[in-house]
Design a protein around this motif. Structure first.
Motif, PDB file in Angstrom:
ATOM      1  N   LEU A  67      -1.397   2.554  -3.135  1.00 37.75           N
ATOM      2  CA  LEU A  67      -2.853   2.572  -3.159  1.00 37.75           C
ATOM      3  C   LEU A  67      -3.361   1.551  -4.165  1.00 37.75           C
ATOM      4  CD1 LEU A  67      -3.575   6.395  -2.935  1.00 37.75           C
ATOM      5  CD2 LEU A  67      -4.084   4.661  -1.204  1.00 37.75           C
ATOM      6  N   ALA A  68      -4.364   0.808  -3.753  1.00 33.48           N
ATOM      7  CA  ALA A  68      -5.035  -0.146  -4.628  1.00 33.48           C
ATOM      8  C   ALA A  68      -6.485   0.294  -4.788  1.00 33.48           C
ATOM      9  CB  ALA A  68      -4.964  -1.553  -4.029  1.00 33.48           C
ATOM     10  N   TYR A  69      -7.119  -0.149  -5.862  1.00 30.27           N
ATOM     11  CA  TYR A  69      -8.500   0.282  -6.073  1.00 30.27           C
ATOM     12  C   TYR A  69      -9.262  -0.734  -6.916  1.00 30.27           C
ATOM     13  CZ  TYR A  69      -6.536   1.903 -10.544  1.00 30.27           C
ATOM     14  OH  TYR A  69      -5.895   1.963 -11.763  1.00 30.27           O
ATOM     15  N   THR A  70     -10.563  -0.753  -6.680  1.00 30.99           N
ATOM     16  CA  THR A  70     -11.515  -1.489  -7.514  1.00 30.99           C
ATOM     17  C   THR A  70     -12.410  -0.438  -8.163  1.00 30.99           C
ATOM     18  OG1 THR A  70     -13.067  -1.725  -5.671  1.00 30.99           O
ATOM     19  CG2 THR A  70     -11.434  -3.473  -5.952  1.00 30.99           C
TER      20      THR A  70
ATOM     21  N   THR B 134     -15.135   0.782  -7.144  1.00 32.70           N
ATOM     22  CA  THR B 134     -15.799   1.700  -6.199  1.00 32.70           C
ATOM     23  C   THR B 134     -14.992   2.008  -4.940  1.00 32.70           C
ATOM     24  OG1 THR B 134     -16.928  -0.151  -5.118  1.00 32.70           O
ATOM     25  CG2 THR B 134     -18.074   0.910  -6.959  1.00 32.70           C
ATOM     26  N   ARG B 135     -13.908   1.325  -4.734  1.00 33.31           N
ATOM     27  CA  ARG B 135     -13.246   1.421  -3.430  1.00 33.31           C
ATOM     28  C   ARG B 135     -11.733   1.584  -3.578  1.00 33.31           C
ATOM     29  NH1 ARG B 135     -15.424   2.575   1.593  1.00 33.31           N
ATOM     30  NH2 ARG B 135     -13.843   2.052   3.129  1.00 33.31           N
ATOM     31  N   ILE B 136     -11.122   2.370  -2.663  1.00 38.30           N
ATOM     32  CA  ILE B 136      -9.678   2.552  -2.593  1.00 38.30           C
ATOM     33  C   ILE B 136      -9.171   1.868  -1.329  1.00 38.30           C
ATOM     34  CG2 ILE B 136      -7.802   4.238  -2.454  1.00 38.30           C
ATOM     35  CD1 ILE B 136      -9.644   6.256  -3.813  1.00 38.30           C
ATOM     36  N   TYR B 137      -8.009   1.216  -1.445  1.00 41.10           N
ATOM     37  CA  TYR B 137      -7.432   0.484  -0.317  1.00 41.10           C
ATOM     38  C   TYR B 137      -5.991   0.922  -0.100  1.00 41.10           C
ATOM     39  CZ  TYR B 137     -11.428  -2.569  -1.197  1.00 41.10           C
ATOM     40  OH  TYR B 137     -12.684  -3.061  -1.395  1.00 41.10           O
ATOM     41  N   LEU B 138      -5.575   0.891   1.165  1.00 37.60           N
ATOM     42  CA  LEU B 138      -4.215   1.246   1.533  1.00 37.60           C
ATOM     43  C   LEU B 138      -3.376  -0.016   1.697  1.00 37.60           C
ATOM     44  CD1 LEU B 138      -2.032   3.253   2.502  1.00 37.60           C
ATOM     45  CD2 LEU B 138      -3.043   3.096   4.797  1.00 37.60           C
ATOM     46  N   LEU B 139      -2.231  -0.048   1.027  1.00 36.32           N
ATOM     47  CA  LEU B 139      -1.273  -1.135   1.162  1.00 36.32           C
ATOM     48  C   LEU B 139      -0.002  -0.579   1.799  1.00 36.32           C
ATOM     49  CD1 LEU B 139      -1.488  -2.715  -2.430  1.00 36.32           C
ATOM     50  CD2 LEU B 139      -2.899  -3.257  -0.445  1.00 36.32           C
ATOM     51  N   ILE B 140       0.641  -1.376   2.641  1.00 36.12           N
ATOM     52  CA  ILE B 140       1.875  -0.929   3.274  1.00 36.12           C
ATOM     53  C   ILE B 140       2.914  -2.033   3.214  1.00 36.12           C
ATOM     54  CG2 ILE B 140       1.085  -1.628   5.581  1.00 36.12           C
ATOM     55  CD1 ILE B 140       2.669   0.907   6.596  1.00 36.12           C
ATOM     56  N   ALA B 141       4.141  -1.664   2.864  1.00 35.47           N
ATOM     57  CA  ALA B 141       5.246  -2.616   2.822  1.00 35.47           C
ATOM     58  C   ALA B 141       5.762  -2.856   4.235  1.00 35.47           C
ATOM     59  CB  ALA B 141       6.370  -2.096   1.926  1.00 35.47           C
ATOM     60  N   SER B 142       6.049  -4.111   4.554  1.00 30.49           N
ATOM     61  CA  SER B 142       6.492  -4.469   5.896  1.00 30.49           C
ATOM     62  C   SER B 142       7.824  -5.202   5.844  1.00 30.49           C
ATOM     63  CB  SER B 142       5.447  -5.357   6.582  1.00 30.49           C
ATOM     64  OG  SER B 142       5.941  -5.882   7.801  1.00 30.49           O
ATOM     65  N   GLN B 143       8.642  -4.955   6.853  1.00 36.59           N
ATOM     66  CA  GLN B 143       9.887  -5.701   6.983  1.00 36.59           C
ATOM     67  C   GLN B 143       9.628  -7.146   7.390  1.00 36.59           C
ATOM     68  OE1 GLN B 143      12.767  -3.806   9.545  1.00 36.59           O
ATOM     69  NE2 GLN B 143      12.218  -1.745   8.838  1.00 36.59           N
ATOM     70  N   HIS B 144       8.429  -7.410   7.915  1.00 41.42           N
ATOM     71  CA  HIS B 144       8.112  -8.720   8.466  1.00 41.42           C
ATOM     72  C   HIS B 144       6.939  -9.347   7.714  1.00 41.42           C
ATOM     73  CE1 HIS B 144      10.388  -6.624  11.435  1.00 41.42           C
ATOM     74  NE2 HIS B 144       9.349  -5.956  11.898  1.00 41.42           N
TER      75      HIS B 144
ATOM     76  N   ALA C 119       2.938   4.267  -7.599  1.00 42.54           N
ATOM     77  CA  ALA C 119       3.485   5.589  -7.287  1.00 42.54           C
ATOM     78  C   ALA C 119       3.890   5.660  -5.825  1.00 42.54           C
ATOM     79  CB  ALA C 119       2.451   6.666  -7.599  1.00 42.54           C
ATOM     80  N   GLY C 120       5.112   6.141  -5.583  1.00 40.60           N
ATOM     81  CA  GLY C 120       5.594   6.267  -4.214  1.00 40.60           C
ATOM     82  C   GLY C 120       6.420   7.525  -4.038  1.00 40.60           C
ATOM     83  N   LEU C 121       6.999   7.680  -2.874  1.00 41.91           N
ATOM     84  CA  LEU C 121       7.815   8.848  -2.559  1.00 41.91           C
ATOM     85  C   LEU C 121       9.267   8.435  -2.371  1.00 41.91           C
ATOM     86  CD1 LEU C 121       5.508  10.619   0.057  1.00 41.91           C
ATOM     87  CD2 LEU C 121       5.725  11.125  -2.377  1.00 41.91           C
ATOM     88  N   ARG C 122      10.165   9.382  -2.487  1.00 42.44           N
ATOM     89  CA  ARG C 122      11.578   9.112  -2.246  1.00 42.44           C
ATOM     90  C   ARG C 122      11.828   8.892  -0.756  1.00 42.44           C
ATOM     91  NH1 ARG C 122      14.199  14.203  -5.196  1.00 42.44           N
ATOM     92  NH2 ARG C 122      12.349  15.110  -4.196  1.00 42.44           N
ATOM     93  N   GLU C 123      12.854   8.118  -0.473  1.00 37.95           N
ATOM     94  CA  GLU C 123      13.296   7.851   0.902  1.00 37.95           C
ATOM     95  C   GLU C 123      12.200   7.227   1.759  1.00 37.95           C
ATOM     96  OE1 GLU C 123      15.012  11.362   2.572  1.00 37.95           O
ATOM     97  OE2 GLU C 123      16.456  11.601   0.941  1.00 37.95           O
ATOM     98  N   GLU C 124      11.321   6.480   1.142  1.00 41.13           N
ATOM     99  CA  GLU C 124      10.294   5.771   1.906  1.00 41.13           C
ATOM    100  C   GLU C 124      10.896   4.489   2.497  1.00 41.13           C
ATOM    101  OE1 GLU C 124       7.263   5.113  -0.990  1.00 41.13           O
ATOM    102  OE2 GLU C 124       8.475   3.772  -2.208  1.00 41.13           O
ATOM    103  N   HIS C 125      10.347   4.043   3.607  1.00 44.93           N
ATOM    104  CA  HIS C 125      10.883   2.845   4.238  1.00 44.93           C
ATOM    105  C   HIS C 125       9.746   1.916   4.673  1.00 44.93           C
ATOM    106  CE1 HIS C 125      10.195   5.609   7.680  1.00 44.93           C
ATOM    107  NE2 HIS C 125       9.850   4.500   8.310  1.00 44.93           N
ATOM    108  N   LYS C 126      10.087   0.642   4.821  1.00 43.59           N
ATOM    109  CA  LYS C 126       9.088  -0.359   5.195  1.00 43.59           C
ATOM    110  C   LYS C 126       8.745  -0.254   6.684  1.00 43.59           C
ATOM    111  CE  LYS C 126      10.692  -3.802   1.822  1.00 43.59           C
ATOM    112  NZ  LYS C 126      11.209  -5.181   1.677  1.00 43.59           N
ATOM    113  N   LEU C 127       7.537  -0.667   6.989  1.00 43.29           N
ATOM    114  CA  LEU C 127       7.058  -0.712   8.362  1.00 43.29           C
ATOM    115  C   LEU C 127       7.806  -1.778   9.159  1.00 43.29           C
ATOM    116  CD1 LEU C 127       4.714  -0.057  10.485  1.00 43.29           C
ATOM    117  CD2 LEU C 127       3.573  -2.044   9.508  1.00 43.29           C
ATOM    118  N   SER C 128       8.144  -1.461  10.402  1.00 43.49           N
ATOM    119  CA  SER C 128       8.648  -2.447  11.349  1.00 43.49           C
ATOM    120  C   SER C 128       7.680  -2.527  12.522  1.00 43.49           C
ATOM    121  CB  SER C 128      10.035  -2.057  11.853  1.00 43.49           C
ATOM    122  OG  SER C 128      10.413  -2.903  12.936  1.00 43.49           O
ATOM    123  N   LEU C 129       7.438  -3.740  13.007  1.00 42.80           N
ATOM    124  CA  LEU C 129       6.533  -3.935  14.138  1.00 42.80           C
ATOM    125  C   LEU C 129       7.268  -4.007  15.474  1.00 42.80           C
ATOM    126  CD1 LEU C 129       4.017  -6.463  12.559  1.00 42.80           C
ATOM    127  CD2 LEU C 129       3.616  -4.072  13.106  1.00 42.80           C
ATOM    128  N   PHE C 130       8.584  -3.848  15.471  1.00 41.66           N
ATOM    129  CA  PHE C 130       9.325  -3.838  16.730  1.00 41.66           C
ATOM    130  C   PHE C 130       8.956  -2.611  17.564  1.00 41.66           C
ATOM    131  CE2 PHE C 130      12.263  -6.902  14.780  1.00 41.66           C
ATOM    132  CZ  PHE C 130      12.500  -7.731  15.874  1.00 41.66           C
TER     133      PHE C 130
END
Length: 298
Positions: A33-36, A38-48, A79-90
Motif C-alpha cells: 500500500l502506498a499513500y499521500t 489524502t489518498r491510498i494506492y494499491l501496488l502489486i508486484a509482477s513477474q513481468h 508490510a506484507g504477508l507470508r507466502e505471497e507471490h507475484k502476479l503473472s499475466l499468463f
C-alpha cells in the motif's frame, strides 16, 4: 475484477482500495500500500514488465500502481504477508466469462476458402483492457508470449474449428498447413497498429478474428494457435528487424519439406509467413532473404 467489486461496494474511495488490497492479499498476491496526505494506492508486484503503469522499487523489487498513474511522490508501506507471490499475466486455461456471441461473419481467402467467425464479445471487452507487458524484462520480443499461449475461447472454436477440420480431413499436414496459412494471409485486411490504435498493440487470437484489421504479429499468433490446436504441429515465432516483422516457422515430421527453414533443438522448422500474401510454405519476404531472424519459442 477485484477493482470493480471494490468500487461497486465502496465507490472510488480509500475504503475501496483497502478492500481490494485485502482481497488480493488473501488470494496470495504480493501487494503493498502506498499513500499521500489524502489518498491510498494499491501496488502489486509482477513477474513481468507491464507497460503503461507507474512502478516503484521496494526492497529491490518493482511494484506497479493499479490506480494513480503519474503519482510522482508517495509513501510506501513494506508490510506484507507470508507466502505471497507475484502476479503473472499468463492465461493458460480458458477464461470462464459469460458468452455473448458476436454476429457470424465469413472470412474468405484468395483461394475461395470461406470460414465462419464468431467470438465472445465479453471476452473482446476483457482483452481491450488487458495490460500489455514484456514477459522477460528488457526483451521486447517477449511481449507476444502472453497472447500466443492463451487458449482460444470456446465460442470461436465451436464456430470455426469444425469447418476447418471438415475441409482438411483428407489433406497431409503440409497441405493443411498451407491452406490455413493462405487463409490467415489473405482473409483479413492488413494495417499497422499505429494507424488504427495510435500505438503498438498485440492481439489475442479472438481479437484478430473480430477486428477488421490486423498486423504481422497478430496474424502470426492466430496462425500459431490454429496450427497447434488443429494439426498438433510445433510452431515458432520469428522476429526480423530493419524493418521489424514477425512470422512463424512450423516443424513437419515428413521429408517433403522444402524451402527456407530455421533450425531449433536439432529440428527443421519451415518458414511460414502469415502476412506475406499468397506466399507458400518455405517462402519469406524478399527483404528478409539474408536476415537472421530471432527465434521465439511459445
Amino acid at each position: 475484477m477485484v477493482k470493480a467489486i471494490s468500487n461497486r461496494r465502496y465507490g472510488n474511495s480509500n475504503e475501496a482500495t483497502i478492500f481490494a488490497a485485502y482481497l488480493m492479499a488473501q488470494s496470495g498476491y504480493k501487494i503493498r500500500l502506498a499513500y499521500t496526505d489524502t489518498r491510498i494506492y494499491l501496488l502489486i508486484a509482477s513477474q513481468h514488465e507491464i507497460y503503461g503503469m507507474s512502478r516503484y522499487k521496494v526492497e529491490n523489487e518493482w511494484y506497479y500502481m493499479v490506480d494513480g498513474y503519474g503519482i510522482s511522490s508517495c509513501f510506501i508501506s513494506n508490510a506484507g504477508l507470508r507466502e505471497e507471490h507475484k502476479l503473472s499475466l499468463f492465461i493458460f486455461d480458458e477464461l470462464k466469462i459469460d458468452a455473448e456471441p458476436s454476429d457470424i461473419v465469413h472470412a474468405t481467402s484468395s483461394q475461395g476458402w470461406s470460414l465462419p467467425i464468431q467470438v465472445n464479445t465479453n471476452l473482446i471487452d476483457f482483452y481491450d483492457g488487458y495490460p500489455a507487458c514484456r514477459v522477460f524484462n528488457g526483451d521486447e520480443s517477449s511481449k507476444w508470449l502472453i497472447a500466443v499461449n492463451t487458449p482460444l475461447d470456446a465460442v470461436a472454436k465451436q464456430t470455426l474449428y469444425p469447418h476447418i477440420l471438415d475441409s482438411i480431413r483428407h489433406l497431409t499436414p503440409w497441405a493443411a498447413t498451407a491452406k490455413i496459412l493462405n487463409w490467415v494471409q489473405t482473409a483479413f485486411q492488413y494495417e499497422l497498429d499505429n494507424n488504427v490504435w495510435g500505438n503498438d498493440r498485440v492481439f489475442f487470437s479472438e481479437e484478430t478474428l473480430y477486428y477488421p484489421r490486423s498486423d504481422c504479429e497478430d496474424r502470426a499468433i492466430l496462425f500459431t494457435t490454429l496450427v497447434r490446436d488443429i494439426l498438433g504441429l510445433d510452431v515458432l515465432l520469428l522476429c526480423y528487424e530493419n524493418p521489424y516483422h514477425v512470422a512463424t516457422a512450423v516443424h513437419f515430421t515428413v521429408e517433403e519439406a522444402y524451402g527456407k527453414y530455421v533450425m531449433h533443438d536439432g529440428k527443421r522448422y519451415m518458414v511460414c509467413d502469415p502476412t506475406f500474401a499468397n506466399a507458400s510454405i518455405g517462402q519469406e519476404m524478399p527483404e528478409y532473404k539474408y536476415s537472421q531472424a530471432q527465434i521465439i519459442v511459445p
